[in-house]
Every structure is written in structure tokens, then in C-alpha cells.
Design an enzyme around this catalytic site. Structure first.
Site, PDB file in Angstrom:
ATOM      1  N   ARG A  80      87.235  27.493   1.477  1.00 11.05           N
ATOM      2  CA  ARG A  80      87.123  28.956   1.494  1.00 11.05           C
ATOM      3  C   ARG A  80      88.322  29.578   2.199  1.00 11.05           C
ATOM      4  NH1 ARG A  80      81.167  30.827   3.423  1.00 11.05           N
ATOM      5  NH2 ARG A  80      82.301  31.098   5.355  1.00 11.05           N
ATOM      6  N   TYR A 120      83.931  25.219   4.192  1.00  5.74           N
ATOM      7  CA  TYR A 120      84.666  26.266   4.906  1.00  5.74           C
ATOM      8  C   TYR A 120      86.183  26.069   4.799  1.00  5.74           C
ATOM      9  CZ  TYR A 120      79.954  27.117   6.428  1.00  5.74           C
ATOM     10  OH  TYR A 120      78.607  27.376   6.408  1.00  5.74           O
ATOM     11  N   ASP A 149      81.932  29.850  -5.182  1.00  2.00           N
ATOM     12  CA  ASP A 149      80.878  29.123  -5.902  1.00  2.00           C
ATOM     13  C   ASP A 149      81.061  29.184  -7.417  1.00  2.00           C
ATOM     14  OD1 ASP A 149      79.938  28.821  -3.387  1.00  2.00           O
ATOM     15  OD2 ASP A 149      77.978  29.734  -3.724  1.00  2.00           O
ATOM     16  N   THR A 161      83.737  34.789  -5.315  1.00  2.00           N
ATOM     17  CA  THR A 161      82.976  33.720  -4.664  1.00  2.00           C
ATOM     18  C   THR A 161      83.532  32.372  -5.096  1.00  2.00           C
ATOM     19  OG1 THR A 161      80.900  32.536  -4.348  1.00  2.00           O
ATOM     20  CG2 THR A 161      81.029  33.795  -6.364  1.00  2.00           C
ATOM     21  N   GLU A 217      76.230  21.044  -2.642  1.00  2.00           N
ATOM     22  CA  GLU A 217      75.464  21.578  -1.509  1.00  2.00           C
ATOM     23  C   GLU A 217      74.061  22.044  -1.924  1.00  2.00           C
ATOM     24  OE1 GLU A 217      76.706  24.965   1.673  1.00  2.00           O
ATOM     25  OE2 GLU A 217      76.634  25.596  -0.402  1.00  2.00           O
ATOM     26  N   GLY A 250      80.954  35.397   1.860  1.00  2.00           N
ATOM     27  CA  GLY A 250      81.880  34.371   2.349  1.00  2.00           C
ATOM     28  C   GLY A 250      83.298  34.620   1.872  1.00  2.00           C
ATOM     29  N   MET A 305      80.520  22.505  -1.288  1.00  2.00           N
ATOM     30  CA  MET A 305      79.849  23.809  -1.291  1.00  2.00           C
ATOM     31  C   MET A 305      79.487  24.309  -2.685  1.00  2.00           C
ATOM     32  SD  MET A 305      80.986  26.743   1.309  1.00  2.00           S
ATOM     33  CE  MET A 305      80.469  26.698   3.014  1.00  2.00           C
ATOM     34  N   ARG A 352      76.216  27.269  -3.130  1.00  2.00           N
ATOM     35  CA  ARG A 352      74.848  27.443  -2.639  1.00  2.00           C
ATOM     36  C   ARG A 352      73.804  27.002  -3.656  1.00  2.00           C
ATOM     37  NH1 ARG A 352      74.953  32.486  -1.743  1.00  2.00           N
ATOM     38  NH2 ARG A 352      75.340  32.619   0.484  1.00  2.00           N
TER      39      ARG A 352
END
Ligand code: FBP
Length: 700
Positions: free
Chosen positions: A569, A566, A228, A226, A360, A106, A279, A281
Site C-alpha cells: 500500500r 501495508y 484490493d 483501492t 487475506e 487505506g 492483502m 479484504r
């Protein structure tokens, strides 16, 4: 303009004001492109060299040693600035090179600056150096799709968000065929080095490519990307080498700004609970940072929920002399109860509104869901291994998939599946909403990860919350508190004595927020209470002010759901991420020019002032471990989850009650400034990093 006057569209479009208004260029963009991030001290020298640091140690997985023998002995390397090198070293440093770079996974804000830093360093070392960018992620390497990265291209994207320059993709180089094609591309291009900018899975790819391409003399270097924030590196003693992946700060700040705006909406309108899925994961790092940035009323942290222990169940099991395994780890139902409790408590002080942040990946930390995910992964992988067709192609509709699962229950003779899916699983699975069944059965990504972004986590959870709130309302436990002043005023205006009625109507007539008694759950029960309290004759109609106040006390639970992913990101990088990524790019070149391979570029001391940042190379192979992917164990870079004993988490936990603010008065919201580029920005780096660094400094 007069109504009958005709517009000369051509002249209008040529007008400078119109031209300016519709131009793609704006002052902010010009400022971003012109910004040149500062260089870490070591990069102010003409050359750099690498120094092995032996005191960092890792707990090496035997499988990593077996599969990656050629890079497993790599050491942590610090970068040293050098004004002079001997002739041989200088020639090696400056020899012409062709370097390939790929974005993988991503997008994350700052990627373009990795390219800019690498490009600037490469050109400074030797203007003949070339940089090629593989298009659309690893597919670009496999299919030999690339572009030459030029100075004009780099300048167009300096300090801008996204991965637009060469784009990205999620393909994994996981077969002999893909590996062979990738090697061929790199050899055909005469690459000296390949740079993989990605997260845990992509750096895993980088390690395998480094091992494979060693004989071709092609170095491979990874870059921790990332949003994340789960690519972090510590050694065996917990010393931090890479505190956070790039992109995390910008995404967290983008989310925080939007969520902070919702906090303002909430405190203005007092009408909605804003449900914000954020977000990440697996790990809840982004949600934790958002909690610190915004002080939203409630933030769930997946890792905290996994640690949950139910004391009542444990006590009951102790009494009966048994072990209750369900006492460990939270269930979906229990979690919904925890959320309801917060909602009910806020409502009691008149706040039938709030902001709830849900990570998320939260479902991964819920026992029962995790079991489903692992079981379904195994069943799908088993099907794919034993049949010629892919499970999802053979079972396109949800009904087909469910039918296959039902057959597994009956067909207990089926070898590998035996016992994995039993009647109880089937029963529980049939109990969950269809959209969630679909989500759980959705195709895994190319790395075998469950695609949490495709599951409506918030919907699953809020469905249970709404159902339970209904029950609580019917039981008279979910009620809206009425401000005493308002009550007094309304009653007096209607000619009724407030204190006489208060004794009959409310639990605690002296409180600031009056709660209608639990037993009063309808106009009928209201009448009964007044009659019993000798405030109303049997046949008389209910007094208007009392009805008005009663109706006011019935909460209507209204939600607005939002997904923050998104958008963050794609956000422009913060100044922290601009500086971080530019220096990562410089680090990458330094590693390549000094012969490193199988290393990941990193910057030590990110939580400190820029002057203390220390670029380094961190070995990837020792960071890998075995993980379940598509029903099999695979060697991958270990993800970092939120540690519940970290300072950042403990601070958030300590502030929970204050931020929930189930008490009269204004909420404790924090309003972070927007991501900006100039002037003093109050958020120089992630708050999580600053807090966690206190443990290192011995401040905690
Ligand atoms: P990376 O790990 O590749 O950086 O991606 C992170 C992420 O943004 C997750 O937060 C999210 O679950 C996932 O990507 C969404 O992926 P997709 O783009 O495939 O929908």
C-alpha cells in the site's frame, strides 16, 4: 584511519559524501518527481465536453432508486476534447472554482497523482482555481481541517507513493450530524466541488454526498481507489467500463517482487514452506495477480473455494436419498487437507519446501466461518441497538464476550437473538483457537466490514495443516523422496548393494525419487522390514547407510510466515498507476468543469495501449446494492470479486499442476522485474487485465 586518531565529527558531517549518504533525496526520487505522465488524447485540447452514452445499462436496485433519486438517472459520460467552445460554454468551463479533495480508506499508490492531475487541469483552465485538501480523510471534512494545495506541494509529491500529502482515514459520513457538519464545511469554504478518492465504501459516501449537496450547488465526484482491485465496473452485458481501481497494479507488483524473492530462497535452500498472506479484504484479485506474476507453488483463491462442491458427499447423499448441504462450499478442515496433499506430493520428489499464497480474505469464503461472521455481526448490532453502550466497550475482554454468547444460548427468550446463537454454535466456537475467537469477535471497522487484516488467517489454516501432516507422517504417508543417484552412492560407499536393499525399503525401487515404504515409520519397523527381507540378522545392528537414508526421508515441516499488505500500500506507483492516476485527476476536473455530479472518474480500455485509453464518468448510484453491514442491510457500491470463469482465473487454474511442480526438476518460478520507472518495463499493466481482455476481444 589510525586507531588513536580522533574523529572530527563536525567536519565529517560537512563532507559532501556524508551529506549525500544521509540525505532524504536520492536519484530515484528526483527522477520520480520530474516525471510528467502523458495525457490522454482528449486532454491535449484546450477544453473538454461530456457526451452521454446511452448504450450502457445497469441492473438498478430499487433501494438505490429510492434513496438516491437525484443521481440515479445519471448516464455514462465520455469525455470529448474540444479546441473551441461557444462563449457561454467556455465561460462555464473556465470560471473560477474552489475544489476540495479527500482521500478515504487505506492508502493506494498513485493518490498523489490524482491530486497532481486535478491541480494541473484546474490551473490550466483558470489560474485562479483553488484546490483544498481535507486532512486525515473524511474527518477533515466533518471537522473542517484542510490545507491549501499549492504548486510546491504538488511538485513535492508527484509520482510518489502513499497519501502523505493530506493523509487519509476511514470515517464514514453515516449520520445526519456528520452529513450536516460536512455540508457546513463545504459551504463555508465556498466549494464548487468535492472529490472523494476511495474504495467501495468511500464512493458510497460520495454518492450520498452528491445527493445531499445538490441543493448547495456542490458537485461530488468519486475516484476508484483501492489496492484490493475490487472496484471494477461492468454494465449489465458485461462490458467493462472500469477494469481496475488504481493502486492495485503497484501493490501487486510490490508483493510479487518480494514473493518471487522467497521463491528463489526456497529453490536455493529447500528448507522452508513460505506462507504468504496477501492483502485483499474480500476479493482475491491481488492473490490472483501474484500467482500470475510469480508462479508460486500454490495460490488459494477465495472465490474458487466458495464454488467448491464435494462430489463424494453428493454421491453419498444421493444414495441415501437426502440432500447434504455441507457438500457445497469448502470447510476449513477440507482446505487444510488440500494444502497437505500438495505438501506431501512435493515432499515425495524431495521438495519439502515451497511457496503458498493465501489471500487475506480467504476465510470469508469458507462456509462455517462466514456463518460465524454474519451471526456475530447480527448479535453485536442487536446489542448496540438495544443497549446504551457499545458491545465492545461493555465486553472488553474475550472472556466477557464469550460469557455473553453463552448467556444467549441459555436465554432463548431474548427476542432478536432468538435462535441466532445456539448450543451447537457455542460448541463449535469453543473448539477454535483462542486467537481466532478473538479475531472473529474483533470490532468491525467504521463501515461495518469485518477486519480480516487483524485475523491471523494463515495461523488458523496452518495450525490445521501442521496437525494433519503429523498424522500423515505417523501413517508413513508424508515422506521425503530420496534421489536415486544419492541413494546408490550412499549405499555403495557403505559397501551395500543398492538394488537388493531398494526392493525391501522402497515402494517403487526404479523410480527417480525413492519413497520409503508406508509401513516403515520408525527404526523399529525399519529393522523388521530388513529382517523380514533377510537383509539383517535379528540381533545385528542396523547398517549405517540405511539409517542415514531413513533419517533423511523423515520430513521436518518448517514454515516462515509473511504478511504482504501495508508495504505494498505504501509502495511507489508503477508507471501504469502513475499514468492512470494522473489521467484520473484530469478526468475529475473535466467532469467538474462540465457540471457532473454523482459520477466516478474512470478510464476505459486500461488493458490496451495508452493511446487507446478513454476517460469517462461512470454513474455511482446504479452500481449500488444492499449488503449486510453491522447486522443491517445497507446500500453500498457493489464489490467485484474474482470471477471463476474469467480468463485470468482459468489460466491460473490450468497452470496449477505445473506451478506446484510436484515432480522432479526445477520449479517454474517467474521472476518479475522490480517496479521501475525508466526504460522498457515488461509489466505495462496488470496481467489479470491483459488476460481478461481476451474474452472481450473474442480470444477466449
Ligand atoms: P481500502 O479498501 O480502503 O482501499 O483498504 C484496503 C485494505 O488495504 C485491505 O486490503 C485491508 O484489509 C485493509 O485495507 C486494512 O485496513 P486497515 O488499514 O484498517 O488495517
Amino acid at each position: 584511519m589510525k586507531p588513536d586518531q580522533q574523529l572530527d565529527l563536525q567536519a565529517l558531517m560537512a563532507n559532501p559524501t556524508v551529506k549525500n549518504a544521509i540525505s532524504n533525496i536520492n536519484p530515484g526520487l528526483v527522477e520520480r518527481r520530474a516525471f510528467r505522465p502523458p495525457r490522454c488524447a482528449v486532454f491535449q485540447s484546450a477544453y473538454t465536453s461530456l457526451r452521454d452514452v446511452d448504450h450502457y445499462r445497469f441492473d438498478i436496485d430499487p433501494e438505490a432508486r429510492r434513496q438516491l433519486p437525484r443521481i440515479i438517472e445519471n448516464r455514462v459520460q465520455t469525455i470529448v476534447g474540444e479546441e473551441h467552445l461557444d462563449d457561454g460554454q467556455a465561460a462555464r468551463f473556465t470560471r473560477p472554482r474552489t475544489i476540495g479533495i479527500v482521500f478515504s480508506g487505506g492508502p493506494a499508490p498513485g493518490g498523489h497523482n490524482v491530486i497532481a492531475g486535478l491541480f494541473d487541469a484546474a490551473k490550466q483552465a483558470n489560474p485562479e482555481n483553488r484546490l483544498v485538501g481535507f486532512l486525515m480523510g473524511p474527518d477533515g471534512i466533518i471537522e473542517s481541517e484542510y490545507i491549501e494545495i499549492t504548486a510546491e506541494l504538488v511538485d513535492e509529491y508527484r509520482n510518489l507513493g502513499g497519501f502523505t500529502m493530506i493523509r487519509t482515514g476511514r470515517t464514514k459520513i453515516d449520520t445526519q450530524e456528520k452529513m450536516a457538519l460536512s455540508r457546513q464545511t463545504c459551504r463555508d469554504l465556498g466549494l464548487d466541488a468535492l472529490v472523494v478518492v476511495g474504495g467501495d465504501d468511500s464512493n458510497t459516501n460520495a454518492a450520498f454526498l452528491a445527493q445531499e449537496m445538490m441543493d448547495d450547488g456542490i458537485q461530488v465526484v468519486g475516484v476508484p481507489k483501492t489496492i484490493d482491485g475490487d472496484v471494477q465496473v461492468r454494465d449489465i452485458e458485461g462490458r467493462v467500463l472500469c477494469a481496475i481501481s488504481f493502486g492495485f497494479h503497484s501493490a501487486a507488483r510490490a508483493f510479487s517482487q518480494d514473493i518471487s524473492n522467497l521463491c528463489t530462497d526456497c529453490s536455493s535452500d529447500r528448507k522452508y514452506w513460505h506462507i504468504c498472506k496477501v492483502m485483499g479484504r474480500s476479493a482475491s484479485h491481488l492473490a490472483l495477480e501474484v500467482a500470475l506474476q510469480t508462479h508460486a507453488n500454490m495460490t488459494l483463491i477465495g472465490e474458487d473455494l466458495a464454488d467448491y462442491v464435494d462430489p463424494r458427499r453428493i454421491a453419498a447423499a444421493r444414495v441415501s436419498g437426502t440432500t447434504d448441504f455441507t457438500a457445497y462450499g469448502i470447510t476449513l478442515r477440507h482446505l487444510s487437507r488440500v494444502i497437505c496433499d500438495a505438501i506431501v506430493r512435493r515432499a515425495a520428489v524431495g521438495k519439502n519446501c515451497g511457496v503458498l499464497v493465501i489471500p487475506e480474505g480467504v476465510l470469508e469464503f469458507i462456509n462455517e466461518i462466514q456463518v460465524f461472521i454474519v451471526k456475530l455481526n447480527t448479535i453485536i448490532a442487536d446489542y448496540n441497538n438495544t443497549h446504551d453502550r457499545d458491545f465492545h466497550t461493555s465486553h472488553p475482554r474475550l472472556e466477557d464476550k464469550l460469557e455473553y454468547l453463552r448467556r444467549l444460548v441459555k436465554d432463548i427468550s431474548s427476542s432478536a437473538k432468538q435462535g441466532i446463537w445456539n448450543a451447537r454454535d457455542d460448541e463449535l466456537f469453543n473448539d477454535i483457537p483462542v486467537f481466532f475467537q478473538e479475531g472473529l469477535l474483533t470490532e468491525r471497522d467504521s463501515h461495518g466490514n469485518f477486519q480480516f487484516s487483524l485475523v491471523e488467517t494463515d495461523k488458523v489454516l496452518m495450525g490445521l495443516v501442521k496437525d494433519y501432516l503429523k498424522i500423515l507422517r505417523e501413517k508413513g504417508l508424508y515422506k521425503l523422496g530420496i534421489e536415486k543417484n544419492y541413494y546408490d552412492k550412499t549405499m555403495l560407499k557403505g559397501g551395500l548393494d543398492p538394488s537388493t536393499y531398494a526392493k525391501v525399503l522402497f515402494n517403487d525401487p526404479d523410480s527417480d525419487h525413492l519413497l520409503v515404504r508406508k509401513s516403515i515409520i520408525s527404526l523399529k519397523t525399519l529393522r523388521q522390514a530388513l529382517v523380514k527381507g533377510a537383509l539383517l540378522a535379528e540381533e545385528a545392528s542396523l547398517p549405517g547407510p540405511v539409517v542415514k537414508l531413513y533419517n533423511k526421508s523423515i520430513p521436518n515441516f518448517k514454515t516462515q510466515t509473511h504478511f504482504y499488505g501495508y508495504d505494498g500500500r505504501g509502495s511507489h506507483p508503477t508507471r501504469f498507476d502513475c499514468n492512470y492516476t494522473y489521467n484520473l485527476g484530469l478526468t475529475v476536473f473535466s467532469l467538474i468543469a462540465n457540471g457532473a455530479t454523482g459520477q466516478m472518474a474512470a478510464i476505459h480500455n486500461l488493458e490496451k495501449d495508452f493511446a487507446e485509453w478513454e476517460p469517462m464518468g461512470v454513474p455511482i448510484a446504479p452500481l449500488m446494492h444492499l449488503e449486510e453491514r453491522k447486522g443491517k442491510l445497507a446500500l453500498v457500491l457493489e464489490k467485484s470479486l474474482v470471477e471463476t470463469n474469467s480468463v485470468a482465473f482459468q489460466v491460473v487454474k490450468a497452470c496449477r499442476e505445473e506451478w506446484l511442480k510436484a515432480a522432479p526438476g526445477e520449479d517454474n518460478y517467474r521472476r518479475p522485474a522490480p517496479i521501475r520507472f525508466d526504460g522498457q518495463s515488461e509489466d505495462e499493466r496488470p496481467l489479470t487485465l491483459e488476460l481478461n481482455a481476451l474474452a472481450e476481444k473474442g480470444g477466449a
